[in-house]
Design an enzyme around this catalytic site. Structure first.
Site, PDB file in Angstrom:
ATOM      1  N   PRO A  40       5.063   0.191   2.190  1.00 32.27           N
ATOM      2  CA  PRO A  40       5.637   1.492   1.646  1.00 32.27           C
ATOM      3  C   PRO A  40       5.153   1.408   0.418  1.00 32.27           C
ATOM      4  CG  PRO A  40       7.087   0.880   2.700  1.00 32.27           C
ATOM      5  CD  PRO A  40       6.812  -0.434   2.935  1.00 32.27           C
ATOM      6  N   TYR A  41       4.556   0.605  -0.156  1.00 39.14           N
ATOM      7  CA  TYR A  41       4.453   0.683  -2.409  1.00 39.14           C
ATOM      8  C   TYR A  41       2.910   1.294  -1.832  1.00 39.14           C
ATOM      9  CZ  TYR A  41       2.256  -1.561  -6.212  1.00 39.14           C
ATOM     10  OH  TYR A  41       2.102  -1.586  -7.815  1.00 39.14           O
TER      11      TYR A  41
END
Length: 436
Positions: free
Chosen positions: A243-244
């Site tokens: 997700p980063y």
């Protein structure tokens, strides 16, 4: 004595009246009906004030006057009556840069460099990951009026963002503000999409409304995911695996889409694993205690060297690399900041520059640990654990493009030297900026 109405008046001698235990003389004039002498038709008391009453009136007048003067002072010092601050108006020859996340590790080092180079700097940070101590250090180093201001605000608050842009005349934005831990992003993905993607949209919209024409965006090599081919160039497909990286890529996509019909000058810097600290010993990396487990490997090494934790945990020894541990490209924060300043200087209207910022050389985690042992002089205990979710085996850059376009190259490439500089700050500040 009679008057035409048949009423006579008579003056009586003054009589004492008692008020609160005190007697005062009050001359009184009565009017009588001469047909009925015992009937008092009217009376009029003559003016007479007790001296204390006069003093009370004077005191009240003085109080009213004082309050009036105070109100005038307050109004005169309000924003509508004071002259504009240096931050609210453009000045020829001075570039005003908004540094979002400027209280954080990388952002504070960027602010230091900008201030050293005579830029005007506004730091905006909500201190959820940043350190007020870093801001105070910068304020002490650059106390002159019009050099540096700090605004405590959350970029997720659109009203706060609008107020910041409407009250300040920015020439450029360096957008560092984000959450930036791969492992944490797998646990709290929505936090990452909100803080990175959504907040970047808010900053971009505010820049468009207020005609701020330069954006230097702090991105990451995590947008590439786990490429099949090394080294990574700017043309390497972006396939993020956590997700980063996904949140950063989405932010990049928004910026690129907007730039197609805008005259904004945009620079996107995708950098690799950041280490080191200010060579002058003024700033360092100081993550919050609750975030240490998610932090960079350098922070964990230093914590182990100081005895804050029993040892270092290396997660993953079964990667397809020479020694089974991850390979990363470690970039010194001083070099990284230099790349941002060069990008700011070279940014051109209606153009987008995308650059990898790295040394071009990969180092394994085991190599890093050995360098850290030498830098600290401590034989750090190492425990090997299973892989961390979302990590990738090997990532290092090809910095050819940034060298060609911006004349930038990494100078602080000795891993042990960079760690020694950071270690000096850590020893003096064992509890971060709270050690002052």
């Amino acid at each position: 004595m009679l008057n035409s109405s048949g009423v006579r008046t008579q003056r009586r001698s003054p009589r004492p009246l008692s008020l609160g235990g005190r007697k005062i003389i009050t001359p009184t004039k009565f009017a009588y009906d001469h047909h009925n002498p015992d009937k008092v038709l009217d009376f009029v008391e003559m003016d007479c004030l007790e001296p204390k009453t006069k003093n009370n009136l004077t005191g009240k007048l003085l109080l009213v006057a004082s309050l009036l003067i105070l109100a005038i002072i307050v109004i005169s010092q309000s924003s509508s009556f004071t002259s504009p601050s240096a931050f609210s108006q453009r000045e020829e020859g001075v570039t005003h840069v908004l540094v979002t996340g400027g209280a954080g590790y990388i952002g504070s080092h960027a602010a230091l460099r900008l201030l050293r180079d005579s830029y005007r700097v506004t730091i905006v940070d909500n201190l959820s990951r940043g350190n007020l101590g870093a801001v105070k250090t910068l304020q002490q180093l650059f106390p002159q009026t019009g050099r540096l201001q700090f605004i405590y605000a959350d970029l997720g608050d659109p009203l706060a963002v609008e107020k910041i842009f409407s009250e300040n005349a920015f020439d450029a934005v360096m957008h560092f503000a984000a959450v930036a831990y791969v492992g944490e992003s797998t646990l709290y993905p929505l936090k990452y999409y909100h803080n990175i993607t959504s907040n970047t949209l808010g900053v971009l919209e505010a820049m468009a409304r207020h005609k701020v024409k330069k954006l230097i965006y702090s991105s990451t090599c995590a947008t590439y995911g786990e490429p099949e081919k090394m080294p990574i160039t700017e043309d390497t497909p972006q396939v993020p695996i956590n997700p980063y990286g996904k949140a950063k890529k989405m932010a990049e996509d928004m910026i690129l889409d907007f730039s197609k019909n805008s005259d904004m000058a945009v620079m996107i810097l995708r950098y690799f694993n950041v280490i080191g600290s200010d060579p002058g010993g003024r700033l360092g990396e100081a993550p919050r205690p609750e975030l240490r487990e998610q932090g960079r490997i350098s922070g964990a090494c230093f914590d182990a060297a100081r005895g804050f934790i029993p040892g270092l945990q290396v997660k993953g020894t079964d990667y397809k690399t020479s020694d089974g541990t991850c390979i990363r490209d470690y970039i010194d924060v001083t070099d990284l900041v230099d790349a941002h300043v060069k990008a700011l200087e070279k940014a051109q209207p209606r153009k987008v520059g995308i650059y990898n910022v790295g040394t071009g050389k990969g180092r394994s985690v085991k190599e890093f640990v050995e360098a850290c042992k030498k830098a600290t002089g401590v034989e750090i205990k190492v425990d090997f654990l299973p892989r961390r979710p979302g990590d990738y085996a090997e990532v290092y850059s090809d910095p050819t493009k940034i060298l060609k376009d911006l004349n930038w190259t990494a100078r602080f490439t000795n891993l042990q030297d960079s760690l020694q500089v950071a270690w000096r700050w850590q020893k003096i500040h064992p509890h971060g900026y709270n050690s002052y």
